[in-house]
Design an enzyme around this catalytic site. Structure first.
Site, PDB file in Angstrom:
ATOM      1  CB  CYS A  79      -0.979   0.242   1.334  1.00 19.43           C
ATOM      2  SG  CYS A  79      -1.870  -1.706   1.235  1.00 19.43           S
ATOM      3  CG  HIS A 129      -1.578   3.909   5.989  1.00 22.14           C
ATOM      4  ND1 HIS A 129      -1.605   4.393   4.323  1.00 22.14           N
ATOM      5  CD2 HIS A 129      -1.587   3.143   6.345  1.00 22.14           C
ATOM      6  CE1 HIS A 129      -1.591   3.008   4.340  1.00 22.14           C
ATOM      7  NE2 HIS A 129      -2.237   2.184   5.325  1.00 22.14           N
ATOM      8  CD  GLU A 134      -1.269   7.043  10.077  1.00 27.88           C
ATOM      9  OE1 GLU A 134      -0.976   8.197   9.423  1.00 27.88           O
ATOM     10  OE2 GLU A 134      -2.369   6.069   9.443  1.00 27.88           O
ATOM     11  CE  LYS A 175      -4.958   4.175   2.643  1.00 29.41           C
ATOM     12  NZ  LYS A 175      -4.387   4.781   2.901  1.00 29.41           N
ATOM     13  CG  HIS A 183      -7.023   0.692   1.358  1.00 28.84           C
ATOM     14  ND1 HIS A 183      -5.443   0.911   0.808  1.00 28.84           N
ATOM     15  CD2 HIS A 183      -5.879  -0.152   2.519  1.00 28.84           C
ATOM     16  CE1 HIS A 183      -4.779   0.551   1.140  1.00 28.84           C
ATOM     17  NE2 HIS A 183      -4.688  -0.118   1.974  1.00 28.84           N
ATOM     18  CG  PHE A 204      -0.278  -6.734   3.561  1.00 31.10           C
ATOM     19  CD1 PHE A 204      -0.015  -5.654   4.684  1.00 31.10           C
ATOM     20  CD2 PHE A 204      -0.556  -7.313   3.038  1.00 31.10           C
ATOM     21  CE1 PHE A 204      -1.692  -5.899   5.092  1.00 31.10           C
ATOM     22  CE2 PHE A 204      -2.183  -7.910   3.757  1.00 31.10           C
ATOM     23  CZ  PHE A 204      -2.054  -6.884   4.701  1.00 31.10           C
TER      24      PHE A 204
END
Length: 410
Positions: free
Chosen positions: A167, A306, A317, A335, A340, A399
């Site tokens: 991502c 994010h 975060e 998002k 996403h 990831f």
């Protein structure tokens, strides 16, 4: 860029193009983001699955934009990339027939290879019909085709490749494109990301991981940093930015939307899917981007987070942002509007950050109504917030412990 002054390493953003659920093209997209009405709808592709909704650009017509023959040859993620690249070049007022093609690169982020068409091909194999498998299944689905097809469309003969860092892919691509310009390898690079994850396999996998919003609280879906967040909504889209050296942009008298002045990247080296519990890798990427820009945390006036609306991710975060910034800058999370979009997300959010600086206005986090008390952040809610801004940060994680951060300035 230090205290508003341009540094030799700063890179000009002269054009942007987007295909997203909130809107198509810079102005339509910006109005959609500020309206803060998420386009989350039931998705016929996901019918029968535990989670069957998505955020998608329903008005996107690849045959109209690209022509029937070309659009039928391409998988969805490449269609999106081509349409966004066309917009970006138009926005940058660049004529591909006039440029020095070997000095023009394409670097796009794609999180994974497309599995859009693979299902039907695997069924043919299972049925013992290997001779009926399409020879186009492979070349249309490999990730680099997004960059390769853009290059063929616009005659960009410089470096051409795809970055894949989950991502964070779009931000990684932008950072690498910046490096090509700084190194003097290119005068212009088309960069960003494209992804379509609206497939039954992708949706089933994420549902099994427990990270998808199940729609139990209505169609709002993804609500980053909300006390009652339940996960993200699958999205699809593309964003392409035209980056140029400042000298090249000035020589052709190109309008500059913003400057890219910092990039940082790191890896958690911790877990395949979970972020480091202390967010140390994310923090290293942010601090690296600030150092690259010649800035300190107090110089950042806004953060585009994010923000995946997952319980662990949001809090990690938020804690990282709290450590880096003594005085919390206003935060948004795109998002909530775009869904996403995986490998495209970071590129879309980079464009949001550019437009935020241009408009001196921060779009709100759609759907978030009560910020989690454990996330001690200055989150922009309900309506756009006008804020004087000179610099802004966009963060992206993925990831494999991939972390990337970009700093933009005006």
């Amino acid at each position: 860029m230090v205290n508003g002054e341009t540094r030799p390493g700063d890179i000009a953003v002269t054009g942007v193009g987007l295909i997203t659920a909130p809107g198509t093209g810079a102005e339509d997209f910006w109005q959609g983001m500020c309206a803060a009405r998420p386009e989350v709808t039931e998705d016929p592709v996901l019918t029968g699955l535990p989670v069957n909704s998505s955020c998608r650009p329903e008005k996107f017509d690849p045959e109209q934009l690209l022509g029937g023959r070309l659009s039928r040859r391409l998988d969805r993620f490449t269609q999106l990339a081509l349409a966004a690249a066309d917009q970006a070049l138009l926005d940058a007022r660049l004529d591909a027939s006039q440029w020095r093609a070997p000095r023009v690169g394409v670097v796009l982020g794609v999180g994974s290879n497309s599995i859009e068409r693979y299902g039907e091909q695997f069924r043919l194999l299972d049925e013992g019909r290997a001779a009926h498998v399409s020879p186009r299944a492979l070349p249309r689905s490999v990730p680099n085709m997004a960059a390769g097809e853009v290059a063929m469309r616009v005659n960009a003969q410089g470096p051409n490749f795809v970055t894949s860092s989950a991502c964070a892919s779009g931000a990684t691509a932008i950072g690498v494109a910046r490096d090509l310009l700084r190194a003097g390898t290119c005068d212009v690079v088309l960069t960003g990301g494209s992804e379509s994850v609206r497939t039954a396999m992708t949706a089933a996998c994420f549902a099994q991981l427990g990270v998808l919003s199940d729609g139990s609280r209505g169609p709002v879906g993804c609500r980053p940093f909300d006390r009652d967040r339940t996960g993200f909504v699958l999205g699809e889209g593309a964003a392409v930015l035209v980056l140029e050296t400042l000298e090249h942009a000035r020589n052709r008298r190109a309008p500059v939307r913003a400057r890219l002045c910092g990039y940082g990247a790191s890896t958690d080296a911790y877990h395949p899917t979970s972020p480091h519990p202390e967010g140390r890798g994310a923090e290293a990427a942010v601090l690296g981007a600030l150092a690259d820009a010649g800035l300190v945390p107090a110089d950042i006036h806004h953060v585009n987070a994010h923000g995946t609306a997952t319980r662990a991710g949001d809090l990690i975060e938020a804690a990282m942002i709290g450590r880096v910034f003594a005085a919390a800058p206003p935060v948004t999370a795109s998002k909530a509007m775009t869904g996403h979009c995986m490998g495209a997300s970071a590129a879309i959010e980079a464009v949001v950050t550019v437009l935020t600086l241009q408009h001196q206005t921060i779009p709100p986090v759609a759907g978030t109504t009560c910020v989690d008390p454990q996330a001690d952040l200055n989150v922009v809610l309900d309506v756009p917030r006008a804020v004087p801004m000179r610099t802004a940060l966009s963060t992206s994680f993925g990831f494999g412990g991939q972390n990337a951060a970009l700093v933009f300035s005006v």
